[in-house]
Design a protein around this motif. Structure first.
Motif, PDB file in Angstrom:
ATOM      1  N   ARG A   1      -7.050   9.672 -21.231  1.00 46.42           N
ATOM      2  CA  ARG A   1      -7.025   9.486 -22.685  1.00 46.42           C
ATOM      3  C   ARG A   1      -6.062  10.432 -23.392  1.00 46.42           C
ATOM      4  O   ARG A   1      -5.623  10.149 -24.499  1.00 46.42           O
TER       5      ARG A   1
ATOM      6  N   ALA B   1       0.508  -0.380 -19.603  1.00 45.36           N
ATOM      7  CA  ALA B   1       0.542   0.872 -20.368  1.00 45.36           C
ATOM      8  C   ALA B   1       0.316   0.613 -21.856  1.00 45.36           C
ATOM      9  O   ALA B   1      -0.445   1.340 -22.509  1.00 45.36           O
TER      10      ALA B   1
ATOM     11  N   LYS C   1       2.012  -0.293 -30.599  1.00 43.13           N
ATOM     12  CA  LYS C   1       2.606   0.871 -29.954  1.00 43.13           C
ATOM     13  C   LYS C   1       4.106   0.652 -29.805  1.00 43.13           C
ATOM     14  O   LYS C   1       4.572  -0.486 -29.721  1.00 43.13           O
TER      15      LYS C   1
ATOM     16  N   LEU D   1      -3.054   5.795 -16.288  1.00 40.27           N
ATOM     17  CA  LEU D   1      -3.228   5.215 -17.615  1.00 40.27           C
ATOM     18  C   LEU D   1      -4.635   5.431 -18.171  1.00 40.27           C
ATOM     19  O   LEU D   1      -4.847   5.341 -19.385  1.00 40.27           O
TER      20      LEU D   1
ATOM     21  N   ALA E   1       2.765  13.052 -22.142  1.00 37.98           N
ATOM     22  CA  ALA E   1       3.236  11.839 -21.477  1.00 37.98           C
ATOM     23  C   ALA E   1       3.099  11.929 -19.965  1.00 37.98           C
ATOM     24  O   ALA E   1       2.961  13.005 -19.390  1.00 37.98           O
TER      25      ALA E   1
ATOM     26  N   ILE F   1      -3.074  11.179 -22.492  1.00 38.51           N
ATOM     27  CA  ILE F   1      -1.682  10.747 -22.373  1.00 38.51           C
ATOM     28  C   ILE F   1      -1.372   9.763 -23.500  1.00 38.51           C
ATOM     29  O   ILE F   1      -2.032   8.751 -23.651  1.00 38.51           O
ATOM     30  N   GLU F   2      -0.355  10.108 -24.298  1.00 37.24           N
ATOM     31  CA  GLU F   2       0.014   9.298 -25.457  1.00 37.24           C
ATOM     32  C   GLU F   2       1.146   8.318 -25.153  1.00 37.24           C
ATOM     33  O   GLU F   2       1.294   7.319 -25.836  1.00 37.24           O
ATOM     34  N   ALA F   3       1.961   8.665 -24.160  1.00 38.23           N
ATOM     35  CA  ALA F   3       3.140   7.851 -23.865  1.00 38.23           C
ATOM     36  C   ALA F   3       3.414   7.849 -22.363  1.00 38.23           C
ATOM     37  O   ALA F   3       2.995   8.752 -21.647  1.00 38.23           O
ATOM     38  N   VAL F   4       4.141   6.816 -21.924  1.00 35.35           N
ATOM     39  CA  VAL F   4       4.477   6.672 -20.511  1.00 35.35           C
ATOM     40  C   VAL F   4       5.963   6.337 -20.387  1.00 35.35           C
ATOM     41  O   VAL F   4       6.477   5.489 -21.121  1.00 35.35           O
TER      42      VAL F   4
ATOM     43  N   LYS G   1      -0.808   3.215 -24.867  1.00 40.27           N
ATOM     44  CA  LYS G   1       0.260   4.209 -24.723  1.00 40.27           C
ATOM     45  C   LYS G   1       1.565   3.677 -25.317  1.00 40.27           C
ATOM     46  O   LYS G   1       1.849   2.488 -25.233  1.00 40.27           O
ATOM     47  N   HIS G   2       2.369   4.562 -25.874  1.00 33.40           N
ATOM     48  CA  HIS G   2       3.744   4.231 -26.236  1.00 33.40           C
ATOM     49  C   HIS G   2       4.526   4.214 -24.923  1.00 33.40           C
ATOM     50  O   HIS G   2       4.158   4.899 -23.970  1.00 33.40           O
TER      51      HIS G   2
END
Length: 174
Positions: free
Chosen positions: A102, A123, A155, A99, A40, A104-107, A128-129
């Motif tokens: 690639r 986001a 998401k 953002l 994240a 990064i799955e979540a913010v 991203k979640h």
């Protein structure tokens, strides 16, 4: 009070169902134990953002990127991220650049309120979640736009109402 024969049978049936489900539950636990932490980034490592960072267990979430336009917050956030989460955590002054990563799955969005809606929608659209600090947005339309973006992107969007869970606030209400 003794159990009736009907309750005994119901108890046995539920026990058998539970035992039958154990291999599936065991597989789920085995799978979960092999999962890696969510990668994240955080936008806004100011006061509340740093609280989020310090309370994010690295076993569950790995903060690999920090973004803030205020250099002092960026440096303090990077210090926390690099010490507790990833020694190679990257710093950004433009959240849109963060953002683009690639991996990064979540913010986590802990920026000032007037920025939440745009940042959250961006986001989500980036795949991203999102965990957004409260207050969610300035108005109902902003909230709706964020929810619609979450649904469209498929998401998760979570709003951090941490005081809802704080025992001190519950006690004060009593």
């Amino acid at each position: 009070m003794p159990l009736t024969e009907e309750k005994k049978q119901l108890g046995r049936r539920n026990f058998i169902k539970a035992v039958a489900a154990m291999p599936a539950a065991g597989a789920l636990v085995w799978k979960a134990s092999g999962m890696t932490p969510l990668r994240a980034g955080i936008i806004g490592p100011g006061g509340q953002g740093r609280v989020l960072m310090e309370n994010s267990p690295p076993s569950h979430i790995r903060l690999v990127a920090v973004c803030d336009i205020f250099s002092e917050n960026l440096e303090r956030g990077l210090e926390i991220a690099r010490k507790a989460h990833d020694p190679r955590a990257e710093g950004f002054t433009d959240y849109r650049r963060m953002l683009e990563r690639r991996d990064i799955e979540a913010v986590l969005v802990a920026s000032p309120l007037w920025m939440h809606e745009e940042m959250v929608v961006d986001a989500l659209q980036a795949g991203k979640h999102v965990l957004c600090e409260k207050t969610m947005a300035h108005d109902i339309e902003g909230c709706r736009r964020m929810i619609e973006a979450s649904h469209a992107a498929r998401k998760n969007l979570q709003v951090g109402h941490q005081r809802t869970y704080n025992p001190l606030y519950r006690e004060a209400k009593e």
